[in-house]
Structures are given as C-alpha cells and as structure tokens.
Design an enzyme around this catalytic site. Structure first.
Site, PDB file in Angstrom:
ATOM      1  N   THR A   8       0.803  -1.238   0.000  1.00 22.57           N
ATOM      2  CA  THR A   8       0.000   0.000   0.000  1.00 22.57           C
ATOM      3  C   THR A   8       0.828   1.277   0.000  1.00 22.57           C
ATOM      4  OG1 THR A   8      -1.464   1.344   1.410  1.00 22.57           O
ATOM      5  CG2 THR A   8      -0.152  -0.309   2.528  1.00 22.57           C
ATOM      6  N   GLU A  33       0.209   3.628   1.850  1.00 19.88           N
ATOM      7  CA  GLU A  33       0.311   4.073   3.250  1.00 19.88           C
ATOM      8  C   GLU A  33       1.718   3.867   3.798  1.00 19.88           C
ATOM      9  OE1 GLU A  33      -1.918   5.363   5.891  1.00 19.88           O
ATOM     10  OE2 GLU A  33      -2.736   6.128   4.033  1.00 19.88           O
ATOM     11  N   TYR A  71      -1.653   0.300  11.066  1.00 20.10           N
ATOM     12  CA  TYR A  71      -1.964  -0.393   9.804  1.00 20.10           C
ATOM     13  C   TYR A  71      -0.758  -0.376   8.873  1.00 20.10           C
ATOM     14  CZ  TYR A  71      -3.697  -0.824   4.989  1.00 20.10           C
ATOM     15  OH  TYR A  71      -3.856  -1.175   3.664  1.00 20.10           O
ATOM     16  N   LYS A 107       1.571  -3.377   7.445  1.00 17.65           N
ATOM     17  CA  LYS A 107       1.722  -3.600   6.000  1.00 17.65           C
ATOM     18  C   LYS A 107       3.199  -3.561   5.592  1.00 17.65           C
ATOM     19  CE  LYS A 107      -2.307  -4.167   3.892  1.00 17.65           C
ATOM     20  NZ  LYS A 107      -2.611  -5.319   3.025  1.00 17.65           N
TER      21      LYS A 107
HETATM   22  P1  NAP Z   1     -11.615  -4.473   2.190  1.00 18.27           P
HETATM   23  O1  NAP Z   1     -12.770  -4.139   1.311  1.00 18.27           O
HETATM   24  O2  NAP Z   1     -11.584  -3.952   3.573  1.00 18.27           O
HETATM   25  O3  NAP Z   1     -11.499  -6.073   2.232  1.00 18.27           O
HETATM   26  C1  NAP Z   1     -10.688  -6.713   3.170  1.00 18.27           C
HETATM   27  C2  NAP Z   1     -10.980  -8.200   3.141  1.00 18.27           C
HETATM   28  O4  NAP Z   1     -10.183  -8.845   4.161  1.00 18.27           O
HETATM   29  C3  NAP Z   1     -12.442  -8.554   3.448  1.00 18.27           C
HETATM   30  O5  NAP Z   1     -12.830  -9.614   2.636  1.00 18.27           O
HETATM   31  C4  NAP Z   1     -12.371  -9.010   4.897  1.00 18.27           C
HETATM   32  O6  NAP Z   1     -13.386  -9.918   5.245  1.00 18.27           O
HETATM   33  C5  NAP Z   1     -11.031  -9.700   4.904  1.00 18.27           C
HETATM   34  N1  NAP Z   1     -10.498  -9.906   6.243  1.00 18.27           N
HETATM   35  C6  NAP Z   1     -10.408  -9.020   7.268  1.00 18.27           C
HETATM   36  N2  NAP Z   1      -9.866  -9.588   8.341  1.00 18.27           N
HETATM   37  C7  NAP Z   1      -9.590 -10.872   8.016  1.00 18.27           C
HETATM   38  C8  NAP Z   1      -9.048 -11.976   8.694  1.00 18.27           C
HETATM   39  N3  NAP Z   1      -8.660 -11.898   9.988  1.00 18.27           N
HETATM   40  N4  NAP Z   1      -8.919 -13.155   8.055  1.00 18.27           N
HETATM   41  C9  NAP Z   1      -9.331 -13.274   6.776  1.00 18.27           C
HETATM   42  N5  NAP Z   1      -9.894 -12.280   6.068  1.00 18.27           N
HETATM   43  C10 NAP Z   1     -10.010 -11.079   6.679  1.00 18.27           C
HETATM   44  O7  NAP Z   1     -10.244  -4.027   1.507  1.00 18.27           O
HETATM   45  P2  NAP Z   1      -9.935  -3.708  -0.033  1.00 18.27           P
HETATM   46  O8  NAP Z   1     -10.134  -2.262  -0.262  1.00 18.27           O
HETATM   47  O9  NAP Z   1     -10.612  -4.708  -0.896  1.00 18.27           O
HETATM   48  O10 NAP Z   1      -8.358  -3.929  -0.063  1.00 18.27           O
HETATM   49  C11 NAP Z   1      -7.797  -5.213  -0.351  1.00 18.27           C
HETATM   50  C12 NAP Z   1      -6.385  -5.254   0.186  1.00 18.27           C
HETATM   51  O11 NAP Z   1      -5.597  -4.240  -0.419  1.00 18.27           O
HETATM   52  C13 NAP Z   1      -6.270  -5.035   1.677  1.00 18.27           C
HETATM   53  O12 NAP Z   1      -5.201  -5.820   2.140  1.00 18.27           O
HETATM   54  C14 NAP Z   1      -5.916  -3.560   1.799  1.00 18.27           C
HETATM   55  O13 NAP Z   1      -5.220  -3.323   3.001  1.00 18.27           O
HETATM   56  C15 NAP Z   1      -5.043  -3.378   0.572  1.00 18.27           C
HETATM   57  N6  NAP Z   1      -5.039  -2.048  -0.033  1.00 18.27           N
HETATM   58  C16 NAP Z   1      -6.199  -1.424  -0.349  1.00 18.27           C
HETATM   59  C17 NAP Z   1      -6.172  -0.193  -0.986  1.00 18.27           C
HETATM   60  C18 NAP Z   1      -7.425   0.531  -1.362  1.00 18.27           C
HETATM   61  O14 NAP Z   1      -7.348   1.735  -1.652  1.00 18.27           O
HETATM   62  N7  NAP Z   1      -8.558  -0.145  -1.450  1.00 18.27           N
HETATM   63  C19 NAP Z   1      -4.932   0.402  -1.306  1.00 18.27           C
HETATM   64  C20 NAP Z   1      -3.761  -0.279  -0.977  1.00 18.27           C
HETATM   65  C21 NAP Z   1      -3.819  -1.511  -0.354  1.00 18.27           C
HETATM   66  P3  NAP Z   1     -14.825  -9.457   5.829  1.00 18.27           P
HETATM   67  O15 NAP Z   1     -15.649  -9.151   4.629  1.00 18.27           O
HETATM   68  O16 NAP Z   1     -15.251 -10.649   6.583  1.00 18.27           O
HETATM   69  O17 NAP Z   1     -14.562  -8.254   6.687  1.00 18.27           O
HETATM   70  O1  G4F Z   2     -10.682   6.764   2.986  1.00 19.99           O
HETATM   71  P1  G4F Z   2      -9.679   6.663   4.067  1.00 19.99           P
HETATM   72  O2  G4F Z   2     -10.115   6.044   5.334  1.00 19.99           O
HETATM   73  O3  G4F Z   2      -8.439   5.907   3.424  1.00 19.99           O
HETATM   74  P2  G4F Z   2      -6.894   5.844   3.811  1.00 19.99           P
HETATM   75  O4  G4F Z   2      -6.666   6.133   5.233  1.00 19.99           O
HETATM   76  O5  G4F Z   2      -6.161   6.672   2.815  1.00 19.99           O
HETATM   77  O6  G4F Z   2      -6.583   4.290   3.579  1.00 19.99           O
HETATM   78  C1  G4F Z   2      -7.043   3.607   2.422  1.00 19.99           C
HETATM   79  O7  G4F Z   2      -6.069   3.708   1.403  1.00 19.99           O
HETATM   80  C2  G4F Z   2      -4.811   3.064   1.712  1.00 19.99           C
HETATM   81  C3  G4F Z   2      -3.896   3.286   0.507  1.00 19.99           C
HETATM   82  O8  G4F Z   2      -3.220   4.516   0.660  1.00 19.99           O
HETATM   83  C4  G4F Z   2      -5.061   1.596   1.953  1.00 19.99           C
HETATM   84  F1  G4F Z   2      -3.877   0.976   2.225  1.00 19.99           F
HETATM   85  C5  G4F Z   2      -6.016   1.425   3.111  1.00 19.99           C
HETATM   86  O9  G4F Z   2      -6.301   0.031   3.270  1.00 19.99           O
HETATM   87  C6  G4F Z   2      -7.320   2.152   2.794  1.00 19.99           C
HETATM   88  O10 G4F Z   2      -7.928   1.496   1.711  1.00 19.99           O
HETATM   89  O11 G4F Z   2      -9.120   8.118   4.421  1.00 19.99           O
HETATM   90  C7  G4F Z   2      -8.612   8.972   3.416  1.00 19.99           C
HETATM   91  C8  G4F Z   2      -8.351  10.350   4.029  1.00 19.99           C
HETATM   92  C9  G4F Z   2      -7.572  10.313   5.343  1.00 19.99           C
HETATM   93  O12 G4F Z   2      -6.607  11.327   5.315  1.00 19.99           O
HETATM   94  C10 G4F Z   2      -8.622  10.616   6.404  1.00 19.99           C
HETATM   95  O13 G4F Z   2      -8.109  11.263   7.577  1.00 19.99           O
HETATM   96  O14 G4F Z   2      -9.618  10.944   4.342  1.00 19.99           O
HETATM   97  C11 G4F Z   2      -9.508  11.556   5.625  1.00 19.99           C
HETATM   98  N1  G4F Z   2     -10.860  11.687   6.189  1.00 19.99           N
HETATM   99  C12 G4F Z   2     -11.471  12.872   6.479  1.00 19.99           C
HETATM  100  N2  G4F Z   2     -12.683  12.634   7.004  1.00 19.99           N
HETATM  101  C13 G4F Z   2     -11.693  10.698   6.542  1.00 19.99           C
HETATM  102  C14 G4F Z   2     -12.832  11.289   7.053  1.00 19.99           C
HETATM  103  N3  G4F Z   2     -11.550   9.353   6.447  1.00 19.99           N
HETATM  104  C15 G4F Z   2     -12.585   8.590   6.869  1.00 19.99           C
HETATM  105  N4  G4F Z   2     -12.474   7.247   6.750  1.00 19.99           N
HETATM  106  N5  G4F Z   2     -13.739   9.140   7.409  1.00 19.99           N
HETATM  107  C16 G4F Z   2     -13.897  10.484   7.523  1.00 19.99           C
HETATM  108  O15 G4F Z   2     -14.921  10.947   8.002  1.00 19.99           O
END
Ligand code: NAP
Ligand code: G4F
Length: 348
Positions: A125, A127, A149, A153
């Site tokens: 990520t 992050e 987190y 990671k």
């Molecule tokens: P997500 O929607 O939160 O999905 C996470 C998945 O992990 C869900 O299926 C969840 O299951 C499962 N999970 C959580 N805890 C677990 C455990 N203890 N054992 C097995 N499964 C578990 O996340 P996503 O956005 O699809 O992201 C996929 C991956 O990419 C994650 O690793 C995230 O950290 C990483 N990532 C995401 C982004 C982004 O912007 N989306 C960017 C960079 C990296 P449940 O449905 O049961 O909760």
């Molecule tokens: O949408 P966020 O919670 O995503 P964040 O923290 O960037 O993390 C996501 O992206 C990562 C990749 O860079 C992944 F690794 C991670 O698993 C996840 O998918 O927050 C985005 C930004 C932050 O700066 C947060 O402080 O939005 C700001 N924010 C402002 N108001 C808020 C809010 N975030 C959330 N969730 N809720 C608010 O009300």
C-alpha cells in the site's frame, strides 16, 4: 485451467479481482471469514457469487490457510485479506498487527511448505510512505509509516520480499495507491461521501460529518487496479510495483465535486467533527506508476472527476431503487450512522 486463491474475497478488491479472473478463464477459490451475518453482497452485486468456490479461512488461523491451499491447489495466491481501515488500526493496533502483518507471514509460510511454485501477490500500500512524502512516490521512495496499519503492512511488504529472496518464491508487492468504487466499504471517506451526498440529495439525511478535509490522496478506480495484480504475476520475474493515477486531490475537493454531481452546495451540509480525525495523519499521497506502465503495460483511464461521478450516481440510483421498494444485496441501508460509534479520541 489455471487456479487462483483470493484471500479476502468478500472485500472490494476481492470481488473485482474474482470477476476479472473468472473472465480470464480461471477457476477461482475465495476465502471468507465466518461472521455472524454473511457478507457476500459485493459478489452478488457483480453476479459472481455462484461461480466462486468459497473456503472459510481466517488469517489469524494458520491451519485454515494451509487447508485453503490444500483444497484449491492454486497456481496463484492473491493475498488481499487484511484489517484494511487505517482509522481502526489506531483502536486495534495489536489485532491489526496480527492480521495485516503476521497474516502475510502465515500465508507465505503456508505457500513455502505446500508448494514453492505458487505465485503470490501481496496487497501492499501507498500508506507505507506515511508522513514522509512531498513529491511523487515511486518504488525507490523511503517508507515512513504513520499508523499501526501501515507498520503492519510494511512488515508484510518486507516478508514478501524476504520469501522471494530466501526461498525463490515468486512474490510481488503491489504498492497500490487508494482505489475506490461503488463497492468501497462505507467507512472509507470516498464512499462515505458518495453515500452521504445521495442521502442528502434524496432527503433522507441533512448533513455529513467528516474529519480532516485537507488530506490529499491519489484516488483511482478499483476495477482497473485489480488488473495490475494479475499482470504482476504474469511476468518472467517477481518484482514490486507502484500503481497510481499520478494525480492528487484533497478530501475537500472530493466533497465539493461529489455535491456538485448532485447539484448541491457542500458548504451547507458538511460539518467537521474531530472524532473523525486520526492521531497521526498522512497528508499527501501521489504516486508515480511509470515502472508499471513500462513493464506491465498498465495505465489508469478513470481519473478523479469521473470516479466521483461514478460513485455518486451509483449511490443515488441505488437509494432511489431502494426507496421505490426494490430490495437487493447492498450494504448502505443496514449501515449505522457513524454518530453512534465512539472514537477513542472522545472516550478518554
Ligand atoms: P476491504 O474491502 O476492507 O477487504 C478486506 C478483506 O479482508 C475482506 O474480505 C475481509 O473480510 C477480509 N479480512 C479481514 N480480516 C480478516 C481476517 N482476519 N482473516 C481473513 N480475512 C479477513 O479491503 P480492499 O479495499 O478490498 O483492499 C484489499 C487489500 O488491499 C487489503 O489488504 C488492503 O489493506 C489493501 N489495499 C487497499 C487499498 C485501497 O485503496 N482499497 C490500497 C492499498 C492496499 P470481511 O468481509 O469478513 O470483513
Ligand atoms: O478513505 P480513508 O479512510 O483511506 P486511507 O486512510 O487513505 O486508507 C485507504 O487507502 C490506503 C492506501 O493509501 C489503503 F492501504 C487502506 O487500506 C485504505 O484502503 O481516508 C482517506 C483520508 C484520510 O486522510 C482521512 O483522515 O480521508 C480523511 N478523512 C477525512 N474525514 C476521513 C474522514 N476518512 C474517513 N475514513 N472518514 C472520515 O470521516
């Protein structure tokens, strides 16, 4: 027929990736957690639920990972499962470490013991860059994680590299910047905004409370990003890649654009509530994905304004259908108002 095991199949990326792999002709196995209420709405929404072989597995339980490998005998493992919400990682730092960090080692170790020929994608990520960033971040930019987190990671990221170097396992880290979609979880800011705008536009709610509006993110479109995961595992050699749009926008810009799509003035509806602020913030993420462009032939097509429009129009359309009495698998109607969820900041 190639076989893929996708951990975290019920999440945003798991759902899109499974659909993508099915279209490529893969037999897809997906792991899910046992929950008191099943969470398969995304797979149902994409029409792939019946086509995926589901295996119950938790990343804190190594036997369940070994069993998932034994059942699926995969050519490729996509390790997407994680406690993926940065905010929650401050409230559950050890739990996040156990799943998001050590969980990666459990997967890699299970692969090493079962079959070192399995190719592994690790969901790394942006992050990892944390508070250090000013200019565009690429594969050579130093990491400086700013949350439990991100620290978990980073450990997973290094373990994937270590298993690659030590045991010759084809393991790739995809350093993906934020990617969003109508299937994004409701606690993440983009979907919180698109869902909030839809409810305000349709008269269901009046206001939307958010935290830090100044944070900037490089937001892309999730269905395009899952393709890059697959591309990484089709290369001759394993490597790590940044996947990003190269554009950065603030939360405030996202809010303003989202309310625009609905023809509303955001200033009349948005409140800042410190309960949504984090103890430590990542202020700026902006990725340089030139390496992925050159080596994988990957590039993003959907940019910021289109992404916002897709998300807001989708939530508005689903709420309209719901209000007309249509019922379908969807997360929003059963999601509680975040006002009732206390944050650690306010509990002390
Ligand atoms: P997500 O929607 O939160 O999905 C996470 C998945 O992990 C869900 O299926 C969840 O299951 C499962 N999970 C959580 N805890 C677990 C455990 N203890 N054992 C097995 N499964 C578990 O996340 P996503 O956005 O699809 O992201 C996929 C991956 O990419 C994650 O690793 C995230 O950290 C990483 N990532 C995401 C982004 C982004 O912007 N989306 C960017 C960079 C990296 P449940 O449905 O049961 O909760
Ligand atoms: O949408 P966020 O919670 O995503 P964040 O923290 O960037 O993390 C996501 O992206 C990562 C990749 O860079 C992944 F690794 C991670 O698993 C996840 O998918 O927050 C985005 C930004 C932050 O700066 C947060 O402080 O939005 C700001 N924010 C402002 N108001 C808020 C809010 N975030 C959330 N969730 N809720 C608010 O009300």
């Amino acid at each position: 027929m190639k076989r893929a095991l996708v951990t975290g199949v019920s999440g945003q990326d798991g759902a899109y990736l499974s659909k993508f792999l099915l279209e490529k002709g893969y037999r897809v196995y997906g792991t899910y957690r046992r929950l008191s209420t099943p969470n398969f709405w995304r797979l149902q929404h994409l029409g792939v639920f019946e086509k995926i072989n589901l295996i119950s597995c938790d990343l804190i339980d190594e036997n369940s990972i070994t069993e998932a490998l034994r059942i699926s005998r995969p050519n490729e493992v996509y390790n997407l499962a994680a406690q993926s919400f940065v905010g929650a990682s401050f409230e559950q730092p050890t739990g996040t470490g156990m799943v998001t960090g050590l969980g990666v080692t459990r997967v890699l170790e299970a692969v090493r013991q079962f079959d070192t020929g399995i190719r592994v994608y690790q969901a790394s990520t942006s992050e990892l860059y944390g508070t250090g960033g000013r200019s565009k971040q690429n594969e050579g930019t130093p990491f400086y994680p700013a949350s439990p987190y991100a620290a978990a990671k980073l450990y997973g990221h290094h373990m994937a590299r270590i298993y690659r170097d030590a045991y010759g396992i084809f393991a790739c880290n995809g350093i993906l910047f934020n990617h969003e979609s109508p299937l994004r979880g409701l606690e993440f800011v983009t979907r919180k905004i698109s869902n909030g705008v839809a409810k305000i536009a349709l008269g269901i709610e009046k206001n939307l409370s958010l935290g830090n509006l100044d944070a900037k993110r490089d937001w892309g479109y999730a269905p395009e990003y899952v393709r890059s995961m697959w591309l990484m595992l089709q290369q001759k050699m394993p490597d790590d890649y940044v996947i990003a749009t190269g554009e950065s926008h603030s939360v405030r810009e996202f809010v303003s654009e989202a309310f625009n799509v609905a023809g509303l003035d955001w200033k009349k509806h948005v409140k800042v509530d410190r309960k949504f602020m984090r103890p430590l913030e990542v202020n700026l993420l902006r990725g340089d994905s030139r390496k992925a462009g050159k080596k994988l032939g990957w590039k993003p097509n959907v940019k910021f304004r289109e992404l916002v429009r897709i998300m807001v129009e989708n939530d508005m359309s689903l709420w309209r259908r719901w209000m007309d009495g249509e019922h379908f698998p969807w997360d929003a109607p059963s999601y509680p108002s975040e006002a009732n969820i206390l944050s650690r900041n306010l509990r002390v």
